[in-house]
Design a protein around this motif. Structure first.
Motif, PDB file in Angstrom:
ATOM      1  N   ASN A 200       0.831  -1.214   0.000  1.00 22.98           N
ATOM      2  CA  ASN A 200       0.000   0.000   0.000  1.00 22.98           C
ATOM      3  C   ASN A 200       0.868   1.268   0.000  1.00 22.98           C
ATOM      4  O   ASN A 200       0.354   2.375  -0.065  1.00 22.98           O
TER       5      ASN A 200
ATOM      6  N   PRO B 161       3.514   3.981  -1.572  1.00 19.91           N
ATOM      7  CA  PRO B 161       3.800   4.433  -2.948  1.00 19.91           C
ATOM      8  C   PRO B 161       5.273   4.246  -3.313  1.00 19.91           C
ATOM      9  O   PRO B 161       6.025   5.208  -3.437  1.00 19.91           O
TER      10      PRO B 161
ATOM     11  N   ALA C 230      -6.819  -0.857  -2.165  1.00 23.32           N
ATOM     12  CA  ALA C 230      -5.565  -0.351  -1.588  1.00 23.32           C
ATOM     13  C   ALA C 230      -4.334  -0.802  -2.370  1.00 23.32           C
ATOM     14  O   ALA C 230      -3.234  -0.327  -2.106  1.00 23.32           O
ATOM     15  N   GLY C 231      -4.526  -1.714  -3.322  1.00 25.19           N
ATOM     16  CA  GLY C 231      -3.395  -2.189  -4.120  1.00 25.19           C
ATOM     17  C   GLY C 231      -2.592  -3.268  -3.416  1.00 25.19           C
ATOM     18  O   GLY C 231      -1.450  -3.530  -3.775  1.00 25.19           O
ATOM     19  N   LEU C 232      -3.169  -3.896  -2.410  1.00 28.03           N
ATOM     20  CA  LEU C 232      -2.449  -4.937  -1.673  1.00 28.03           C
ATOM     21  C   LEU C 232      -2.438  -6.266  -2.393  1.00 28.03           C
ATOM     22  O   LEU C 232      -1.513  -7.056  -2.234  1.00 28.03           O
TER      23      LEU C 232
ATOM     24  N   PRO D 112       0.255   3.333 -10.685  1.00 30.59           N
ATOM     25  CA  PRO D 112       0.021   2.596  -9.439  1.00 30.59           C
ATOM     26  C   PRO D 112       0.698   3.214  -8.212  1.00 30.59           C
ATOM     27  O   PRO D 112       0.200   3.075  -7.099  1.00 30.59           O
ATOM     28  N   VAL D 113       1.817   3.910  -8.437  1.00 32.70           N
ATOM     29  CA  VAL D 113       2.531   4.492  -7.287  1.00 32.70           C
ATOM     30  C   VAL D 113       1.741   5.671  -6.710  1.00 32.70           C
ATOM     31  O   VAL D 113       1.550   5.771  -5.489  1.00 32.70           O
TER      32      VAL D 113
ATOM     33  N   ARG E 122      -1.234   4.554  -4.772  1.00 30.22           N
ATOM     34  CA  ARG E 122      -0.878   4.099  -3.419  1.00 30.22           C
ATOM     35  C   ARG E 122      -0.574   5.274  -2.492  1.00 30.22           C
ATOM     36  O   ARG E 122      -0.727   5.166  -1.280  1.00 30.22           O
ATOM     37  N   ARG E 123      -0.087   6.372  -3.080  1.00 28.04           N
ATOM     38  CA  ARG E 123       0.190   7.551  -2.247  1.00 28.04           C
ATOM     39  C   ARG E 123      -1.123   8.174  -1.759  1.00 28.04           C
ATOM     40  O   ARG E 123      -1.167   8.770  -0.683  1.00 28.04           O
TER      41      ARG E 123
ATOM     42  N   ILE F 194      -4.188   6.545  -1.476  1.00 25.76           N
ATOM     43  CA  ILE F 194      -5.129   5.668  -0.775  1.00 25.76           C
ATOM     44  C   ILE F 194      -4.407   5.010   0.400  1.00 25.76           C
ATOM     45  O   ILE F 194      -3.379   4.351   0.228  1.00 25.76           O
ATOM     46  N   ASN F 195      -4.929   5.201   1.574  1.00 27.24           N
ATOM     47  CA  ASN F 195      -4.349   4.578   2.768  1.00 27.24           C
ATOM     48  C   ASN F 195      -5.290   3.495   3.285  1.00 27.24           C
ATOM     49  O   ASN F 195      -6.515   3.573   3.101  1.00 27.24           O
ATOM     50  N   TYR F 196      -4.705   2.536   3.962  1.00 25.12           N
ATOM     51  CA  TYR F 196      -5.499   1.384   4.402  1.00 25.12           C
ATOM     52  C   TYR F 196      -5.054   0.916   5.782  1.00 25.12           C
ATOM     53  O   TYR F 196      -3.859   0.782   6.044  1.00 25.12           O
TER      54      TYR F 196
ATOM     55  N   LEU G  39       8.776   4.916   8.073  1.00 20.08           N
ATOM     56  CA  LEU G  39       8.638   4.362   6.717  1.00 20.08           C
ATOM     57  C   LEU G  39       7.422   4.967   6.012  1.00 20.08           C
ATOM     58  O   LEU G  39       7.494   5.354   4.843  1.00 20.08           O
ATOM     59  N   TYR G  40       6.305   5.058   6.731  1.00 22.17           N
ATOM     60  CA  TYR G  40       5.081   5.623   6.135  1.00 22.17           C
ATOM     61  C   TYR G  40       5.273   7.104   5.811  1.00 22.17           C
ATOM     62  O   TYR G  40       4.869   7.563   4.742  1.00 22.17           O
TER      63      TYR G  40
ATOM     64  N   THR H 152       7.561   7.574   2.804  1.00 23.95           N
ATOM     65  CA  THR H 152       7.016   7.194   1.493  1.00 23.95           C
ATOM     66  C   THR H 152       5.739   7.951   1.157  1.00 23.95           C
ATOM     67  O   THR H 152       5.528   8.354   0.031  1.00 23.95           O
ATOM     68  N   LYS H 153       4.892   8.157   2.164  1.00 29.23           N
ATOM     69  CA  LYS H 153       3.599   8.815   1.889  1.00 29.23           C
ATOM     70  C   LYS H 153       3.679  10.336   2.071  1.00 29.23           C
ATOM     71  O   LYS H 153       2.815  11.057   1.595  1.00 29.23           O
TER      72      LYS H 153
END
Lengths: 375, 213
Positions: free
Chosen positions: A257, A259, B51-53, B72-73, B76-77, B79-81, B100-101, B104-105
């Motif tokens: 999930n 990015p 969520a793309g999981l 897709p990247v 994912r940025r 949509i959070n899950y 990490l979150y 990346t986010k």
């Protein structure tokens, strides 16, 4: 009704010997199976006299015994930390201090017993031959090895939520260092499966050591021999790769999930295997720098890393189970072996890197763990 | 009707040849949606697909612009899950995961630090997640779902295992973020307190598809 000691024996002593049966069988074979029966007694007497007469040999023996004491202590601590053994805190904690310490000593004595028997014989021989200092050292070290773990068990009993040994370092690291994703799998192995990574690395470095031994016996150093050794080293990592996939499937699904572009996931995968291969890389550099060129060393390392990466990439085919994976990895190894023998090393490296990247980029986003039907 | 936050086009999910989800077309407007369905109906699968999981066939569009196929990247940025039963590597600390979150986010670090304090995570954020209770783990997972600058947040059973104070905090966060334009899809077997959040609509998962109610 069973006594407390009988129950503690069942929990600690019996489990220790059952779980370490393989270890003891190998040890028994090394100590008693490799020597002719008629010479067995003389062999062990010579061995004992050897470390009684040599300080450096005695230090090695002390190191081995202490390593075994650490193994025993780690077993008791792991049991205390295992789910299902919480009752030990309330039960052992209810026993009067003196009696409880005797119980700890009883447990430690029983699992450390093989060393105590051997050390006892060594002390007897040392005293018979008037080697007083080695006798005192052996006696003192083994008494200490039976006593210091008790302090640790006592401390653990009153601090069940604290992890000792590396607990303080780990807490400091946790506070001051953020683990990058490339280290996640390495952490998983070191913290939760240390035996798995240690045994793989020992086997792999043993293969390299043997390779160098054989190569240095020849007059000329044939780099291809080392590269073949590296192929075997890569094959020894297959168990870790299967574990790596299971770890990613179970614990890192949340990362899907995030990015993160696929190329970064790929870099992470290559990074994991570069780090895992680091001990072999260092060993290759240290042992081969005098015998071959820098290019030769780089080529050898590149072969090892490429094999690891392509082997792991094949696991992005969801139906690739262990059996099929072994077939593929052995086939690739044979192809690479013949390419090395024909001096096509760099073509092999480029092909492996290319195939690994194609599989990864094509499969990564589509990959989903496959559960095999039991029917 | 408000603008669509998420559009599913011919989304199909098979597992080992067995169809689990088949959504020919669905547009979900911006707002707060309650995703309902019986146990095993496929609510979590729907969320994981969005969520793309997990991989799927078809296409998902966020705000009619960001495509699951083409970008897709970015998807994912935005949509959070938060999983119903979060599972993380035992040796990672809450801070490791939060870093990490955030790395990346992206998003507002100060705001998320405030939420760490409000949820009471600060006290154990440097401990490995293996030492967390299910409630602590759930709070961490919910916190992670609010990192970055999402357009859509998916919360799978957010009300279970957390204490009543954390439930109130969660309602406030949902309301605050919704006022900023963030949409939510939430599954819950417990009814929501409609005085605390206003639901835009309900989504029903049944017969391997999703329908708006």
């Amino acid at each position: 009704m069973r006594t407390t000691r009988q129950i503690l024996s069942k929990i600690f002593t019996q489990r220790f010997y059952v779980e370490n049966l393989g270890f003891f069988l190998v040890l028994f074979y090394l100590l008693f199976g490799t020597v002719n029966g008629a010479n067995l007694l003389n062999y062990h007497l010579s061995l004992i006299r050897g470390f009684l007469n040599s300080t450096s040999f005695l230090l090695i023996m002390v190191g081995i015994w202490t390593a075994y004491a650490l193994k025993c202590t780690a077993f008791v601590m792991k049991t205390l930390q295992s789910p299902g053994y919480d009752f030990l805190y309330t039960t052992m904690g209810s026993i009067p201090t003196g009696e409880r310490r005797r119980h700890w000593l009883f447990i430690q004595f029983n699992i450390y017993l093989p060393v105590l028997i051997y050390a006892g014989i060594a002390i007897f021989i040392a005293i018979s031959s008037h080697k007083w200092m080695p006798a005192v050292i052996i006696g003192a070290v083994n008494i200490i090895n039976c006593v210091w773990p008790l302090l640790l068990y006592e401390k653990k009993l009153w601090n069940p939520d604290t992890i000792f040994f590396i607990g303080h370092i780990q807490r400091w690291l946790n506070k001051h260092f953020t683990k990058p994703p490339v280290l996640f799998f390495i952490y998983e192995l070191l913290i939760n499966f240390p035996l798995r990574i240690i045994s793989t690395k020992l086997a792999s470095t043993a293969i390299l050591w043997l390779t160098f031994l054989l190569l240095h016996r020849n007059e000329s150093f044939d780099l291809r021999g080392l590269q073949i050794g590296v192929i075997v080293c890569a094959l020894l990592h297959m168990q870790l790769m299967i574990h790596h996939r299971a770890f990613d499937d179970t614990y890192l699904s949340f990362m899907e999930n995030l990015p993160i572009p696929v190329w970064r996931h790929y870099s992470r995968m290559v990074g994991v295997y570069l780090l895992l291969f680091l001990p072999e890389i260092l060993m290759i550099i240290c042992n081969a720098y005098a015998d071959t060129s820098i290019l030769g060393i780089v080529t050898t390392i590149a072969i090892g890393l490429s094999l690891l990466v392509i082997f792991r990439s094949f696991l992005y085919f969801p139906k690739m189970n262990t059996e099929i994976h072994i077939r593929y990895t052995l086939s690739i190894s044979f192809i690479v072996l013949f390419m090395i023998l024909a001096h096509y090393e760099w073509i092999a490296i480029l092909l492996m890197q290319l195939i690994a990247a194609i599989i990864f980029f094509a499969k990564y986003r589509k990959y989903e763990a496959y559960i095999e039907s039991t029917e | 009707m408000s603008d669509s936050v998420i559009t599913l086009r011919d989304v199909k999910k098979n597992y080992q040849g067995i169809p689990i989800l088949d959504v020919p077309s669905l547009e979900i407007p911006a707002g707060i949606h309650w995703l309902q369905g019986q146990n095993g109906a496929g609510k979590t699968t729907c969320m994981k697909v969005i969520a793309g999981l997990i991989p799927f066939s078809g296409e998902i569009l966020l705000q009619q612009q960001v495509s699951s196929k083409k970008d897709p990247v970015t998807l994912r940025r935005l949509i959070n899950y938060a999983e119903a039963e979060p599972l993380f590597p035992s040796f990672l600390t809450g801070r490791d995961l939060l870093s990490l979150y955030i790395n990346t986010k992206g998003g507002d670090k100060d705001w998320i630090t405030d939420i760490v304090d409000i949820l009471g995570i600060q006290g154990y954020i440097d401990n490995p997640v293996s030492s967390y209770s299910s409630g602590m783990l759930k709070k961490l997972s919910l916190l992670l779902a609010f990192t970055g600058n999402p357009a859509l947040i998916l919360l799978d059973e957010p009300l279970i295992t957390i204490d009543t104070a954390a439930v109130d905090t969660l309602y406030n966060l949902i309301r605050e973020k919704n006022n900023e334009g963030v949409s939510f899809i939430i599954t819950s077997h417990q009814p929501f307190d409609e005085q605390k959040i206003t639901l835009t609509g309900k989504l029903i998962v049944a017969d391997k598809t999703i329908t708006r109610n």
